[in-house]
Design a protein around this motif. Sequence first.
Motif, short mmCIF file in Angstrom:
data_model
loop_
_atom_site.label_atom_id
_atom_site.label_comp_id
_atom_site.label_asym_id
_atom_site.label_seq_id
_atom_site.Cartn_x
_atom_site.Cartn_y
_atom_site.Cartn_z
N GLN A 1 3.60 16.07 21.40
CA GLN A 1 2.54 16.40 22.35
C GLN A 1 2.54 15.42 23.53
O GLN A 1 2.40 15.82 24.68
N ALA A 2 2.68 14.15 23.22
CA ALA A 2 2.70 13.13 24.26
C ALA A 2 3.89 13.36 25.19
O ALA A 2 3.78 13.22 26.42
N LEU A 3 5.03 13.71 24.62
CA LEU A 3 6.23 13.96 25.40
C LEU A 3 6.02 15.14 26.34
O LEU A 3 6.39 15.08 27.53
N ASP A 4 5.44 16.22 25.83
CA ASP A 4 5.18 17.40 26.66
C ASP A 4 4.23 17.06 27.81
O ASP A 4 4.41 17.53 28.94
N ILE A 5 3.22 16.24 27.52
CA ILE A 5 2.25 15.86 28.56
C ILE A 5 2.93 15.05 29.66
O ILE A 5 2.71 15.28 30.86
N VAL A 6 3.75 14.10 29.27
CA VAL A 6 4.43 13.24 30.25
C VAL A 6 5.41 14.06 31.09
O VAL A 6 5.47 13.89 32.32
N ILE A 7 6.15 14.96 30.46
CA ILE A 7 7.10 15.79 31.20
C ILE A 7 6.37 16.69 32.19
O ILE A 7 6.81 16.89 33.32
N GLU A 8 5.23 17.21 31.77
CA GLU A 8 4.42 18.06 32.65
C GLU A 8 3.92 17.27 33.85
O GLU A 8 3.91 17.76 34.99
N LYS A 9 3.54 16.03 33.62
CA LYS A 9 3.09 15.17 34.73
C LYS A 9 4.22 14.89 35.70
O LYS A 9 3.99 14.61 36.88
N LYS A 10 5.46 14.92 35.20
CA LYS A 10 6.62 14.64 36.05
C LYS A 10 7.15 15.89 36.74
O LYS A 10 8.24 15.87 37.31
N GLY A 11 6.37 16.98 36.68
CA GLY A 11 6.75 18.18 37.40
C GLY A 11 7.16 19.35 36.54
O GLY A 11 7.57 20.39 37.04
N GLY A 12 7.09 19.18 35.23
CA GLY A 12 7.45 20.27 34.34
C GLY A 12 8.88 20.16 33.84
O GLY A 12 9.69 19.40 34.38
N ILE A 13 9.18 20.96 32.81
CA ILE A 13 10.47 20.86 32.15
C ILE A 13 11.63 21.23 33.07
O ILE A 13 12.70 20.61 33.03
N GLN A 14 11.44 22.23 33.95
CA GLN A 14 12.52 22.65 34.84
C GLN A 14 12.88 21.55 35.84
O GLN A 14 14.05 21.22 36.04
N SER A 15 11.85 20.96 36.43
CA SER A 15 12.08 19.86 37.38
C SER A 15 12.70 18.66 36.68
O SER A 15 13.60 18.00 37.22
N PHE A 16 12.23 18.41 35.46
CA PHE A 16 12.73 17.28 34.69
C PHE A 16 14.21 17.45 34.35
O PHE A 16 15.02 16.54 34.54
N THR A 17 14.59 18.62 33.87
CA THR A 17 15.98 18.87 33.51
C THR A 17 16.89 18.89 34.74
O THR A 17 18.05 18.46 34.67
N ASP A 18 16.36 19.38 35.87
CA ASP A 18 17.15 19.37 37.11
C ASP A 18 17.47 17.93 37.53
O ASP A 18 18.60 17.64 37.93
N ARG A 19 16.47 17.06 37.45
CA ARG A 19 16.68 15.66 37.81
C ARG A 19 17.68 15.01 36.86
O ARG A 19 18.55 14.24 37.29
N TYR A 20 17.55 15.33 35.59
CA TYR A 20 18.46 14.75 34.60
C TYR A 20 19.89 15.22 34.84
O TYR A 20 20.84 14.42 34.76
N ASP A 21 20.06 16.50 35.15
CA ASP A 21 21.40 17.04 35.42
C ASP A 21 22.03 16.34 36.62
O ASP A 21 23.24 16.08 36.64
N LYS A 22 21.22 16.02 37.62
CA LYS A 22 21.73 15.32 38.80
C LYS A 22 22.16 13.90 38.44
O LYS A 22 23.16 13.39 38.95
N ILE A 23 21.38 13.27 37.56
CA ILE A 23 21.73 11.92 37.11
C ILE A 23 23.06 11.93 36.37
O ILE A 23 23.94 11.09 36.61
N VAL A 24 23.22 12.90 35.47
CA VAL A 24 24.47 13.02 34.70
C VAL A 24 25.65 13.29 35.63
O VAL A 24 26.71 12.68 35.51
N ALA A 25 25.43 14.20 36.59
CA ALA A 25 26.50 14.54 37.53
C ALA A 25 26.91 13.31 38.35
O ALA A 25 28.10 13.09 38.61
N LYS A 26 25.92 12.50 38.73
CA LYS A 26 26.21 11.31 39.52
C LYS A 26 26.99 10.29 38.71
O LYS A 26 27.93 9.66 39.22
N GLU A 27 26.61 10.11 37.45
CA GLU A 27 27.32 9.16 36.60
C GLU A 27 28.76 9.62 36.33
O GLU A 27 29.68 8.79 36.31
N LEU A 28 28.94 10.91 36.15
CA LEU A 28 30.29 11.45 35.95
C LEU A 28 31.14 11.24 37.21
O LEU A 28 32.33 10.92 37.12
N GLU A 29 30.50 11.41 38.36
CA GLU A 29 31.22 11.22 39.61
C GLU A 29 31.60 9.75 39.80
O GLU A 29 32.69 9.44 40.30
N LYS A 30 30.72 8.85 39.40
CA LYS A 30 31.04 7.42 39.47
C LYS A 30 32.24 7.10 38.59
O LYS A 30 33.12 6.32 38.98
#
Length: 208
Positions: free
Chosen positions: A33-62
């Motif tokens: 429940q706490a995790l869902d609340i925090v993710i929602e505060k960060k813009g929701g699951i879609q926004s959260f996963t999009d940001r994470y995918d960009k982080i992964v892509a950047k690390e792979l590019e590095k």
Amino acid sequence: MLNELIERYSQYSDVELMNVYSNKNAYTDDAKQALDIVIEKKGGIQSFTDRYDKIVAKELEKSRIKNDAVKLYLNGMTKNDINHILISEILASDEIQQIIETTSKEIEATKRDLEIKPSTIIGSILGGIIGGTIGGILWGLQIMYSGHVFYIFVIGLGIISYGFIKFFTKQSRNNIAVFVITILSVIYALILGFYLYELFGYHGPDRY
């Protein structure tokens, strides 16, 4: 408890949150429940996963840029040449330059470490003699006062010899000369220790 978890997860980075989210089934209901609340505060699951995918892509590019830089550098190209060759649609030019700079320093440091110079040989021999002598005396005393041979102490002899050799050479055991002379130093320490025992005999408690 719930508020504490919310506060804790709020301090997590997106990568840390994703690690928790990926294993959320292993957590308690309050944690979920706490995790869902925090993710929602960060813009929701879609926004959260999009940001994470960009982080992964950047690390792979590095990683890609670094691997390419290593190959080009080992092929004899200069940093300036590599800076002009490597491009990225994800990383900024200054980020690429920083990766190339860091990579070149790491490669040069490795080359210096593996290089066998006169100072490598002299320092290794000097360190090996000092370390082997100190280790041999300690080895001999151990046998003289215990009456037993504890071969696990050979590891300690290796540490002593290697420590002195590295002190004088400033090079690691990855250097073949350092590695070989460390082994010879340990052998010398063992022989010296047994010789001292044969010379002075047992000095421990009386045996009955």
